[in-house]
Design a protein around this motif. Structure first.
Motif, PDB file in Angstrom:
ATOM      1  N   MET A 111      47.036  52.670  29.717  1.00  0.00           N
ATOM      2  CA  MET A 111      46.305  51.577  30.313  1.00  0.00           C
ATOM      3  C   MET A 111      46.733  50.310  29.572  1.00  0.00           C
ATOM      4  N   THR A 112      47.063  49.265  30.303  1.00  0.00           N
ATOM      5  CA  THR A 112      47.421  48.005  29.659  1.00  0.00           C
ATOM      6  C   THR A 112      46.191  47.414  28.973  1.00  0.00           C
ATOM      7  N   CYS A 149      42.412  47.780  30.165  1.00  0.00           N
ATOM      8  CA  CYS A 149      41.493  48.437  29.229  1.00  0.00           C
ATOM      9  C   CYS A 149      40.245  47.584  29.006  1.00  0.00           C
ATOM     10  N   HIS A 150      40.424  46.276  28.854  1.00  0.00           N
ATOM     11  CA  HIS A 150      39.274  45.386  28.658  1.00  0.00           C
ATOM     12  C   HIS A 150      38.394  45.337  29.905  1.00  0.00           C
ATOM     13  N   ALA A 151      39.011  45.230  31.080  1.00  0.00           N
ATOM     14  CA  ALA A 151      38.237  45.189  32.329  1.00  0.00           C
ATOM     15  C   ALA A 151      37.480  46.496  32.526  1.00  0.00           C
ATOM     16  N   ALA A 152      38.151  47.610  32.277  1.00  0.00           N
ATOM     17  CA  ALA A 152      37.490  48.911  32.407  1.00  0.00           C
ATOM     18  C   ALA A 152      36.342  49.029  31.412  1.00  0.00           C
ATOM     19  N   ARG A 190      47.012  49.533  36.787  1.00  0.00           N
ATOM     20  CA  ARG A 190      45.824  49.775  37.607  1.00  0.00           C
ATOM     21  C   ARG A 190      44.945  50.791  36.897  1.00  0.00           C
ATOM     22  N   TRP A 191      43.711  50.795  37.222  1.00  0.00           N
ATOM     23  CA  TRP A 191      42.820  51.812  36.696  1.00  0.00           C
ATOM     24  C   TRP A 191      41.854  52.214  37.786  1.00  0.00           C
ATOM     25  N   VAL A 192      41.346  53.404  37.653  1.00  0.00           N
ATOM     26  CA  VAL A 192      40.431  53.976  38.630  1.00  0.00           C
ATOM     27  C   VAL A 192      39.075  54.139  37.964  1.00  0.00           C
ATOM     28  N   LEU A 249      36.435  45.041  40.203  1.00  0.00           N
ATOM     29  CA  LEU A 249      35.701  45.051  38.943  1.00  0.00           C
ATOM     30  C   LEU A 249      36.412  44.307  37.822  1.00  0.00           C
ATOM     31  N   ASP A 250      37.234  43.331  38.154  1.00  0.00           N
ATOM     32  CA  ASP A 250      38.016  42.663  37.118  1.00  0.00           C
ATOM     33  C   ASP A 250      37.151  42.142  35.971  1.00  0.00           C
ATOM     34  N   ASP A 251      36.044  41.524  36.280  1.00  0.00           N
ATOM     35  CA  ASP A 251      35.162  41.089  35.219  1.00  0.00           C
ATOM     36  C   ASP A 251      33.719  41.121  35.711  1.00  0.00           C
TER      37      ASP A 251
END
Length: 181
Positions: free
Chosen positions: A1-2, A6-9, A64-66, A123-125
């Motif tokens: 995860m970039t 990682c921060h957004a997640a 990307r993340w899920v 869900l970016d922020d």
């Protein structure tokens, strides 16, 4: 995860965990998630329902993340064909998430699983004031999973023998291993 993903997640997971801690009986972070740098999440146990909430990056695209919420209406169902049929019927009745049956490697039984994904682009922020719709989406998605874990188990065991998932590390791992991409 970039780093950005990682921060957004982390913000999304943190927000939803704070909600879960106020609304549900028990929340905790399973060991396998706290030791995994590519996934973040927690587990909710409420009135017999086990729900795993996690964010992870697919191996093929670390940008990307899920964000996934998963529960199992029933585990160790010995009638695999019946479990698959039940899951297919439920999929025809729902417009959110999906049901499927994960068969054990020895073919002796299956786990009926419900998974609901929220696209990371929404869900970016979640910490910004204009992100209220995203926060509402996360809260309602978690409520759907908790409800499904409770109601679907009662429905499933009316037709097929199954066991509910317990608030244990191994059952949380079962949810993770059967739903990760």
């Amino acid at each position: 995860m970039t780093v950005d993903a990682c921060h957004a997640a982390g913000r999304a997971v943190g927000f939803l965990r704070s909600v879960a801690e106020r609304q549900y009986d028990r929340t905790w972070t399973p060991d396998f998630l706290s030791e995994n740098p590519d996934a973040q999440g927690f587990t909710v146990f409420h009135r017999g329902a086990l729900v795993l909430v996690y964010a992870a990056a697919p191996e093929r695209d670390p940008n990307r993340w899920v964000f996934r919420m998963a529960c199992a209406p029933g585990a160790d169902v010995p009638d695999v064909h019946g479990a698959m049929t039940w899951a297919n019927i439920r999929n025809r009745l729902t417009d959110t998430g999906r049901y499927y049956c994960v068969v054990k490697p020895d073919q002796s039984a299956g786990h009926v699983v419900f998974a609901l994904d929220v696209w990371s682009q929404l869900l970016d922020d979640v910490s910004t004031p204009q992100a209220q719709p995203a926060r509402d989406l996360l809260q309602s998605s978690l409520a759907v999973c908790v409800h499904n874990a409770l109601a679907d188990f009662r429905d499933l065991v009316a037709y097929l023998p199954a066991r509910p998932l317990a608030p244990t590390e191994i059952d949380a791992w079962t949810l993770y291993s059967t739903t990760r991409q």
